[in-house]
Design an enzyme around this catalytic site. Structure first.
Site, PDB file in Angstrom:
ATOM      1  N   SER A 182       0.801  -1.222   0.000  1.00  0.00           N
ATOM      2  CA  SER A 182       0.000   0.000   0.000  1.00  0.00           C
ATOM      3  C   SER A 182       0.835   1.273   0.000  1.00  0.00           C
ATOM      4  CB  SER A 182      -0.968  -0.010   1.182  1.00  0.00           C
ATOM      5  OG  SER A 182      -0.290  -0.261   2.382  1.00  0.00           O
ATOM      6  N   HIS A 210      -5.411  -3.905  -2.105  1.00  0.00           N
ATOM      7  CA  HIS A 210      -5.223  -2.881  -3.138  1.00  0.00           C
ATOM      8  C   HIS A 210      -5.269  -3.454  -4.555  1.00  0.00           C
ATOM      9  CE1 HIS A 210      -4.444   0.909  -1.090  1.00  0.00           C
ATOM     10  NE2 HIS A 210      -3.862   0.211  -0.140  1.00  0.00           N
ATOM     11  N   LYS A 241     -11.986  -0.290  -0.805  1.00  0.00           N
ATOM     12  CA  LYS A 241     -11.148   0.485  -1.725  1.00  0.00           C
ATOM     13  C   LYS A 241     -11.812   0.539  -3.101  1.00  0.00           C
ATOM     14  CE  LYS A 241      -7.186   0.138   1.185  1.00  0.00           C
ATOM     15  NZ  LYS A 241      -6.422  -0.844   1.921  1.00  0.00           N
TER      16      LYS A 241
END
Ligand code: PLP
Length: 394
Positions: A182, A210, A241
C-alpha cells in the site's frame, strides 16, 4: 484537583509537533470525488483508494437506497446469532464466483478480515513468515495468534525459503504477503512464494486489498493477474477500496470458511454489515462485470501520471500500480511537500515513520479511473513547481 492520568499522551503529541509530524485531519465537505472540496478548498484529490470512482456510482447509490427501504439500516446482531441476512449470503456467493474459490466470508473491514483470520487459524506453537512491508492488520493478527513471527526482507522469496527450511518439518507455517503493497505500490512475490509454500508444505496467504478491482481480469486481483488460482489457500480482499463501500472478505475452501464462522472473533463478536453496504458491494461486482472499461481507464490514467512524475525527476520508487509514491526522504520534508501541494490545489497525503521507514517519508499519490486528463496535468504542473521549490527533484 486530580492530576490527569493521561497527561503522558500530551507529551507524546508534543514530540510529534516538535518533529513536524503532527497532522490535522483533512475534512472532505462533499463527496469522495477526483476533484473534491477538502478543508474548504477545491483540490485534485490524489489521496483516496476510490480507484474506480464507485463511491459515487449511480448503480451503487440506487441499490443501497433500495436496501435501506426494503431491509432497514442495521442488521441487529452478529453473524453467528441473528445477523446473517440473505443479502450477506448473496454477496458472499458473488464474491466466491468473482474470486473463483469454493466459498467466501465477509467481515466488517479488511482489517478485521486479516486480523481475525490469522489469529483464528494459528496458535502459539505455529510460525508466521511475513514480508517486512505487510499490512498492520496482518501483523496484529499474528500477534494475537501468539505464533512466532519471522519477517523476510521485502519481496525476497529466497530469504523466506531459508527461514522456512530452518523450521522443524512438523511445525505449522503460514507464508503471507500483500498482493500490492500500500505504501510503494509494488507487487508481492506471489508466484515465487506459492512455489515455496507448495515445496515446503506451508499455508499460503495473500492480502489483495489494493489489487481487487485493479489487477486481473475484471479486477479479480493478483491471484488472477499471476494466474495462481488454486495455489493460495487464504485470499483476503477489501470492499473498502476499489469496491467503493466498506468491508473485507476471506476467499478459500469451504472448510476454511466454515472454520472462520466458528472461530474468527470479529465474525462472532461484532455486528454484521448494514444491508445497504452489502447491496452496494453486489452492485459494484455487477459494474466490474459489465463495465470493465472503467478498469482500462484507471490504467490509462496510471500510465499517464506515473510517467509524468518520473519525467519530472521525482523518486517514485518501484511502483507497478495506480499507487505512486513521491519519496522525499525526511519526514518533515514530506509533510512540507504535502502542505505546499495542498496550498496549490493538490491533495496528496504525507506519510512518515512509523508507517514507512524513517528515511523513506513520502507523499503518496493514487489516481482513479474518474480523474480527467486536465486534472492530472494540473497536478503534474503543481508537483513540478513545488518539487523545484523544495529541491526534491532528482
Ligand atoms: C487497506 C488495507 C487493509 C484494510 O482494509 P479495510 O477494508 O480498509 O479495513 C488491509 N490490507 C491492506 C494491504 C490494505 O491496504
Amino acid at each position: 484537583m486530580r492530576r490527569d492520568p493521561l497527561s503522558f499522551l500530551a507529551s507524546d503529541l508534543d514530540s510529534l509537533k516538535a518533529q513536524g509530524l503532527y497532522r490535522h485531519l483533512r475534512v472532505l465537505e462533499g463527496e469522495q470525488k477526483p476533484k473534491a472540496s477538502v478543508d474548504h478548498r477545491q483540490v485534485v484529490n490524489l489521496s483516496s483508494n476510490n480507484y474506480l470512482g464507485l463511491t459515487t456510482h449511480p448503480a451503487l447509490r440506487e441499490r443501497a437506497i433500495e436496501a435501506v427501504r426494503q431491509l432497514g439500516v442495521g442488521s441487529g446482531s452478529v453473524r453467528s446469532i441473528a445477523g446473517t441476512m440473505a443479502i450477506h449470503l448473496e454477496l458472499e456467493r458473488r464474491l466466491a464466483e468473482f474470486k473463483k474459490t469454493e466459498a467466501v466470508v465477509v467481515f466488517q473491514s479488511g482489517f478485521a478480515a486479516n486480523a481475525g483470520t490469522v489469529a483464528a487459524v494459528l496458535s502459539k506453537d505455529d510460525v508466521v513468515v511475513s514480508d517486512e512491508l505487510n499490512h498492520a492488520s496482518i501483523i496484529d493478527g499474528a500477534r494475537l495468534s501468539r505464533a512466532t513471527i519471522k519477517v523476510f526482507p521485502h519481496k525476497d522469496a529466497d530469504a523466506a525459503r531459508r527461514i522456512l527450511q530452518e523450521l522443524p518439518a512438523g511445525q505449522r507455517k503460514l507464508l503471507i504477503t500483500d498482493g500490492v503493497f500500500s505504501m510503494d505500490g509494488d507487487l508481492g512475490a506471489v508466484p515465487a512464494l506459492c512455489a515455496i509454500a507448495e515445496e515446503l508444505g506451508c499455508i499460503m496467504m495473500v492480502d489483495d486489498a489494493h489489487a481487487s478491482g485493479v489487477f486481473g481480469r475484471n479486477g479479480r486481483g493478483t491471484i488472477d493477474h499471476f494466474d495462481v488460482h488454486g495455489r493460495v489457500d487464504v485470499q483476503v480482499g477489501t470492499l473498502s477500496k476499489a469496491i467503493g463501500a466498506l468491508g473485507g472478505y476471506v476467499a478459500g475452501s469451504r472448510t476454511l470458511i466454515e472454520f472462520l464462522h466458528h472461530r474468527a472473533r470479529p465474525f462472532l463478536f461484532s455486528t454484521s454489515h448494514p444491508p445497504a453496504v452489502a447491496a452496494a458491494c453486489i452492485a459494484a461486482l455487477d459494474v466490474l462485470e459489465r463495465e470493465p472499461e472503467i478498469i482500462d481507464r484507471l490504467w490509462e490514467n496510471t500510465r499517464f501520471f506515473k510517467s509524468g512524475l518520473r519525467a519530472l525527476g521525482f523518486n517514485t520508487g518501484p511502483s507497478e500500480s495506480p499507487i505512486t509514491p513521491v519519496i522525499a526522504g525526511d519526514g518533515a520534508l514530506a509533510m512540507k511537500l504535502s502542505d505546499r501541494l495542498f496550498q496549490e490545489g493538490v491533495f496528496a497525503q504525507g506519510i512518515a515513520f512509523p508507517t514507512v521507514a524513517r528515511d523513506k517519508a513520502r507523499v503518496r499519490t493514487i489516481v482513479t479511473a474518474t480523474h480527467t486528463r486536465d486534472e492530472l496535468q494540473f497536478a503534474l504542473d503543481v508537483f513540478a513547481k513545488v518539487g523545484g521549490e523544495l529541491g526534491i527533484l532528482l
